[in-house]
Design a protein around this motif. Structure first.
Motif, PDB file in Angstrom:
ATOM      1  N   ILE A 104       0.450  -1.124  -0.093  1.00  0.00           N
ATOM      2  CA  ILE A 104      -0.081  -0.394   0.131  1.00  0.00           C
ATOM      3  C   ILE A 104       0.768   1.503  -0.373  1.00  0.00           C
ATOM      4  CG2 ILE A 104      -1.298   1.127   1.466  1.00  0.00           C
ATOM      5  CD1 ILE A 104      -2.467  -1.151   2.425  1.00  0.00           C
ATOM      6  N   LEU A 118      -0.503   5.018  -0.145  1.00  0.00           N
ATOM      7  CA  LEU A 118      -1.047   6.671  -0.592  1.00  0.00           C
ATOM      8  C   LEU A 118      -0.469   7.412  -0.765  1.00  0.00           C
ATOM      9  CD1 LEU A 118      -3.587   5.071   2.043  1.00  0.00           C
ATOM     10  CD2 LEU A 118      -3.356   4.688  -0.869  1.00  0.00           C
ATOM     11  N   ARG A 123      -2.105  10.096  -3.472  1.00  0.00           N
ATOM     12  CA  ARG A 123      -2.579  10.026  -4.695  1.00  0.00           C
ATOM     13  C   ARG A 123      -4.500  10.380  -4.578  1.00  0.00           C
ATOM     14  NH1 ARG A 123      -0.348   4.912  -6.462  1.00  0.00           N
ATOM     15  NH2 ARG A 123      -2.013   4.645  -7.865  1.00  0.00           N
ATOM     16  N   ILE A 160      -7.707   8.964  -4.155  1.00  0.00           N
ATOM     17  CA  ILE A 160      -8.182   7.677  -4.194  1.00  0.00           C
ATOM     18  C   ILE A 160      -9.754   7.967  -3.729  1.00  0.00           C
ATOM     19  CG2 ILE A 160      -8.148   6.253  -1.475  1.00  0.00           C
ATOM     20  CD1 ILE A 160      -5.865   7.850  -0.431  1.00  0.00           C
ATOM     21  N   ASP A 176      -4.660   6.484 -13.090  1.00  0.00           N
ATOM     22  CA  ASP A 176      -4.113   5.877 -11.619  1.00  0.00           C
ATOM     23  C   ASP A 176      -4.850   6.182 -10.737  1.00  0.00           C
ATOM     24  OD1 ASP A 176      -2.444   3.623 -10.658  1.00  0.00           O
ATOM     25  OD2 ASP A 176      -1.014   5.593 -10.842  1.00  0.00           O
ATOM     26  N   VAL A 194      -6.762   5.086  -6.310  1.00  0.00           N
ATOM     27  CA  VAL A 194      -6.069   3.724  -5.954  1.00  0.00           C
ATOM     28  C   VAL A 194      -7.964   3.458  -5.404  1.00  0.00           C
ATOM     29  CG1 VAL A 194      -5.677   3.460  -3.670  1.00  0.00           C
ATOM     30  CG2 VAL A 194      -4.378   4.089  -4.368  1.00  0.00           C
ATOM     31  N   GLN A 212      -3.807   0.174  -7.890  1.00  0.00           N
ATOM     32  CA  GLN A 212      -3.928  -0.123  -6.427  1.00  0.00           C
ATOM     33  C   GLN A 212      -4.981  -0.356  -6.066  1.00  0.00           C
ATOM     34  OE1 GLN A 212      -1.477   1.545  -2.221  1.00  0.00           O
ATOM     35  NE2 GLN A 212      -1.142   2.362  -4.162  1.00  0.00           N
ATOM     36  N   THR A 213      -5.274  -1.094  -5.223  1.00  0.00           N
ATOM     37  CA  THR A 213      -5.957  -0.764  -4.687  1.00  0.00           C
ATOM     38  C   THR A 213      -6.341  -2.211  -2.975  1.00  0.00           C
ATOM     39  OG1 THR A 213      -8.507  -2.379  -4.865  1.00  0.00           O
ATOM     40  CG2 THR A 213      -6.884  -3.983  -5.398  1.00  0.00           C
ATOM     41  N   GLY A 243      -1.785  -3.475  -4.048  1.00  0.00           N
ATOM     42  CA  GLY A 243      -2.029  -2.808  -2.815  1.00  0.00           C
ATOM     43  C   GLY A 243      -2.592  -3.442  -2.009  1.00  0.00           C
TER      44      GLY A 243
END
Length: 366
Positions: free
Chosen positions: A109, A111, A114, A116, A144, A146, A169-170, A197
């Motif tokens: 991960i 963040l 990012r 989100i 891109d 999250v 990323q998740t 992620g």
């Protein structure tokens, strides 16, 4: 955060009557979790909200055994721990008064800086919801973002899978400790999730996926993101709780509208009707409302967002691409639309972020 700090913080959180808000208040007043246990009773009594029962509970030494046990689990399994005062604690979550003091995470991960978004909805996702989610994430992929969700059946797992398909990323926010996975059927996704992620939880290894834990974890889903998107929901459900929490945190909420006769559109329609959510019809709506910048050179992003235009909008857009900029009257004449119709189409296109008005009643494509 040192091992000692973590130990005393976990012990403090195990004191009966100490939740995240009270723990932060005590730590702020005393300077650290360890200091809370060493501060004299008369000094603690001066803190707003501290009663005689809580003062008594702070003398409960059994919490240290519980903290030792959990610390051993963390070290053995190389669990990542993030403290609410750490620099890498999720930025938006840090501003939620009831956010967890400690977060446990696994995977890769990241963040920092990012975009989100949280995607939530019914566990009985329909083909309509699946197709919308698919198109939404496909169109947002060049930006891109999250993708955060709860790793449950339905909308959650669909959002996670689509994010992974597009190499986004998740993050799955869990309602239990990192020693297990729920539902068990989703264990097959764990490895790929952690490569793209990972997982996040506030719960210890001793916690089970109890009903109340799901409601509690929803505040992380709502608080960590810039916006919460409800894909589908019945009149009642956990996703509506998450939407309400997001509103309480002053976050943007979006809901996908559906037919009034559709059971799993009832919740979304109600959110929109009561002005608790913005209407979401495509990715361009989200990009526009969140004011996400799309650089002119990022042509692939624009092209994907433009796919959502209907036939009339596409005709006007193609014309403006060809001419550069034009008057509304000329647009109506050349595209063979009544002027009142062009006015409505241009407004919708402006809201989608694909054209912009210029002085002199001119319009140009972005």
């Amino acid at each position: 955060m040192t091992t000692s700090d973590l130990f005393y913080t976990m012990a403090l959180l195990k004191i009966e009557g100490v939740g995240d808000i009270m723990a932060k208040k005590l730590i702020s007043h005393c300077g650290s979790a360890e200091a809370v246990f060493k501060t004299k009773k008369q000094h603690l009594a001066s803190i707003d909200g501290i009663g005689s029962m809580l003062l008594k509970n702070l003398k409960d030494e059994s919490v240290f055994d519980k903290a030792h046990k959990e610390l051993a689990f963390i070290e053995k399994n190389a669990i990542n721990v993030t403290y609410f005062q750490d620099e890498n604690y999720p930025d938006k979550l840090k501003h939620c008064v009831d956010a967890p003091v400690i977060l446990f995470t696994s995977g890769t991960i990241d963040l920092k800086n990012r975009k989100i978004i949280s995607i939530v909805g019914t566990r009985q996702i329909t083909s309509y919801g699946t197709e919308f989610c698919k198109k939404l994430i496909e169109d947002l992929a060049p930006l891109d973002p999250v993708i955060v969700s709860g790793f449950a059946y339905g909308v959650d797992i669909v959002a996670h899978q689509l994010a992974m398909e597009h190499n986004l990323q998740t993050i799955g926010v869990l309602a239990h400790g990192l020693n297990q996975i729920y539902p068990k059927n989703h264990k097959k996704y764990m490895t790929k999730m952690e490569q793209n992620g990972g997982f996040m939880t506030e719960f210890w290894s001793s916690s089970n996926p109890d009903k109340e834990n799901f409601v509690k974890r929803n505040r992380i889903v709502a608080g960590i993101a810039e916006a919460t998107i409800v894909i589908e929901s019945a009149e009642r459900g956990g996703s509506l709780i998450t939407a309400n929490m997001a509103n309480d945190y002053n976050r943007d909420v979006f809901a996908v509208p559906g037919r009034t006769t559709d059971k799993y559109s009832a919740g979304c329609n109600h959110l929109i009707k009561t002005q608790k959510a913005n209407v979401l019809t495509n990715a361009a709506d989200l990009v526009y409302m969140l004011n996400w910048d799309i650089k002119e050179e990022t042509k692939s992003i624009q092209k994907q967002l433009f796919v959502s235009l209907d036939d009339d909008e596409q005709k006007i857009y193609d014309y403006l691409i060809k001419t550069g900029k034009e008057l509304m009257d000329i647009i109506a004449l050349e595209c063979e639309f009544p002027i009142y119709r062009v006015s409505s189409i241009l407004l919708n296109m402006e809201l989608k972020g694909v054209i912009r008005p210029l002085p002199g009643k001119l319009f140009e494509a972005i």
